[in-house]
Each structure stands twice: as C-alpha cells, then as structure tokens.
Scaffold this motif. Sequence first.
Motif, PDB file in Angstrom:
ATOM      1  N   LYS A   1       1.144   4.135  -2.971  1.00  0.00           N
ATOM      2  CA  LYS A   1       0.930   5.547  -2.662  1.00  0.00           C
ATOM      3  C   LYS A   1       2.121   6.380  -3.124  1.00  0.00           C
ATOM      4  O   LYS A   1       1.951   7.474  -3.694  1.00  0.00           O
TER       5      LYS A   1
ATOM      6  N   SER B   1       0.829  -1.203   0.000  1.00  0.00           N
ATOM      7  CA  SER B   1       0.000   0.000   0.000  1.00  0.00           C
ATOM      8  C   SER B   1       0.868   1.259   0.000  1.00  0.00           C
ATOM      9  O   SER B   1       0.586   2.223  -0.730  1.00  0.00           O
ATOM     10  N   GLU B   2       1.928   1.264   0.801  1.00  0.00           N
ATOM     11  CA  GLU B   2       2.850   2.403   0.828  1.00  0.00           C
ATOM     12  C   GLU B   2       3.548   2.572  -0.521  1.00  0.00           C
ATOM     13  O   GLU B   2       3.746   3.706  -0.997  1.00  0.00           O
TER      14      GLU B   2
END
Length: 380
Positions: free
Chosen positions: A27, A23-24
């Motif tokens: 992003k 997820s990081e």
Amino acid sequence: MLQTKLIKDKDAIALINDLCFQSEWKKLATQSVGFTQLQEADFLTTWYINYSALFSPVFIFSRNEKNEMVGLIALAWHKEKNYLVHAGNAEYHGWLVKEELTIPFLKEMLNLVRVELNVEKWAWNWMPSGLNAASLKAAASKDICLLVEEQGSPIWQLDNEDKLKKLLKSRSNRSKFNRYKKRGEYYYEIINKPDRIREVLEIARFQCDLRREAMNNSRPFAEDPYKIDFCSELLNFSNKLHVSAMWLDDQLLAFHMGVEDGERVCFGMVSYDPSESKQSPGTLLIIELAKHLQESGYKILDMTPGTNSYKDRFANFYETLYRPTFHFSKKSFFLFCKSFWFKSFNNLISLIDFKCSNLSLSISLISSFNSNIFFLSLAI
C-alpha cells in the motif's frame, strides 16, 4: 509524530513472512512518488529469500499516530563481510514514504543507521527518477557528512517516434536484419514464464560473463550462484521483469533482462553472441526492444546512468539523477577527502576543461561537522 523502528535479524525475517506487513508495504508503494519498483515488496522479499545465505534483512519503517506505515527503507547486512547495503542489489536505491513526511522519515532513518548499526560510511547507487538530493541534504544532521554526485541519465521517450523511425530506416541496420533473415529463422521472443527464462539464462550467462569480464573484469553469473533462481522467480509476478531474446534458429544472438513497472523498462542485463559482433546484435536487440515496448504502450526505455557512449545513441532525453554517500564519522570523511584530492590533483585541469554535450556530472561535498561547510564542485 512518527514512531520509527529499526528491525533486524530474526525479527526482520519474521516480517518477510508477515502478510499484514506485506500488505502495508504494498500500500505504501502506491502512495510513494517516483519509480518504486525496486523498493517494492514482491521484488525485495523474493531477493531476501534467495539471498538469505549471504544477507540478513534490515527494515527501518515509520508509523503515524494512527499506526499506519508511512515510510520504509529495506536494507540488508552482509553476514560475512559485515557491511550495510540496500536490499535487492539493484540499479537504483531509494525509499518508500508519503511525500509530505519525506524529511522527517529520512532524518530518523539516518539517525538509526548511524546509532544502531554503527556504520561509518554508506554508499548508495543512483536514486531513481522522482527522488532528489534536496530531501537527503535537509535530513542529514550536523554529525553526518553527505557526498552527492549528479548526472544526466539517458532516457528514450517512446512516445516520440522519430528516434525509432530513424533507426529502422538506417541502411546499415536494415542490412543487418536482412542478413539474419536470409541465414535462417530469425525472431524476437518475449519471455514471461519462469521455466523459459531459466532455460535461456543457462545460455545467456556465458555471453554475459564473457562481455562483462572484458569490460570491467567481473562475471555476474559466475560470481552469483543465486541470480538465476532470483530472476526466474520474479516472473511469477506481473510487471516486475521484462525479458526478451533475439534468435537465429537455435542460436541466441542477444538477450536482455530489465526491471519494469508497466510504463517504464530499465535497460538492465544484456548479452550477445561475440561471434556475431560484426552484425551488432546488441544494437539490433535494443531496436527490437524499443519497437515492442512502443507497440505495447510503454512510455519510457530507461537506458540507466553510466558513461557508456552507446546508450547516448538511443537517448532523446536526459533525467537528472543523484547518487549519495554518507560519512557518519570524521575519520571516514577525511580519509575520503585525502583519497579524492590525491587522485584528482593531476587530472584537475583536464577535468575542468573537458566538455561533453551528452554528459553532465557534478560532485558536491557537504560536511556539517563542527558547523564547518566543505563544498567541492567538478563539472564535466
């Protein structure tokens, strides 16, 4: 203040399956400049999984004081041959970073590669649009030597309709299209399902290997048993891979597969039936591809860097791209210099005198060993 880590082996494998890390990563890609598709999570985790027998993952990433990921480069270590590569075996090599932290991140990344991986030489492919060599030059410390090649890369800007209109009106191209239509059912297919791409690749692989073996003595599919699985699985994600084929009844005339991001498609693997070479199926495929992309709202067909003259016929713009090579030891650098000068000396005059309006290539040598500066520039 950045905290930068190099993670490899089992710990890196664990990160591939870590949903928070993924997820990081995703992003950060949205916060990075340039064409980032080949450095993004979906593309590279799929590659890591399919090529796990050959490569071990290596991640270098930075976090800020809020523990947010602000920089990442995804690499891989060849298990048998013991060398470092960018993950993905892709056309473009780069990194993800918040723009204002580019140089601090690159400084720490290069230092970790030099110290922890004990690499003497690290050669990249071309960097994508949006990345330039200035940040790498600023980040390279005094004990790192950097070689940078610069080249104008052909781009087809699809919002300019003149090029496509001219190609569609060409008497030669219209005649070739008409010949196919008279011979049988001619059609252009967009492939967006994993099962279908696998089926078509089983045909295209022989065309591609035959073409590439004649060009540069390589056979991409015969030499890479993982390629079909990798490409097929990428179609499970949207805006990752653009695949198309040109058919006459059940005969595959030509095939193209390239990375895309919804606005730009990179001209990638192409094949065509050699028995149809007089009808220029490769050229017709590019015309069909550009027509489809323009109608679908894409902005750019990136013909990708190289010296293939046929790419220049479709270009209406050139982007300046850079390809770096790092030398982390004096031995590696001076071996390169010795090899370069021996190879270049006999052709130096002809290289300097040769001019080509469609190709701009320069080579810069920068070394900061013992504060000495070496600079070499050849322009074609």
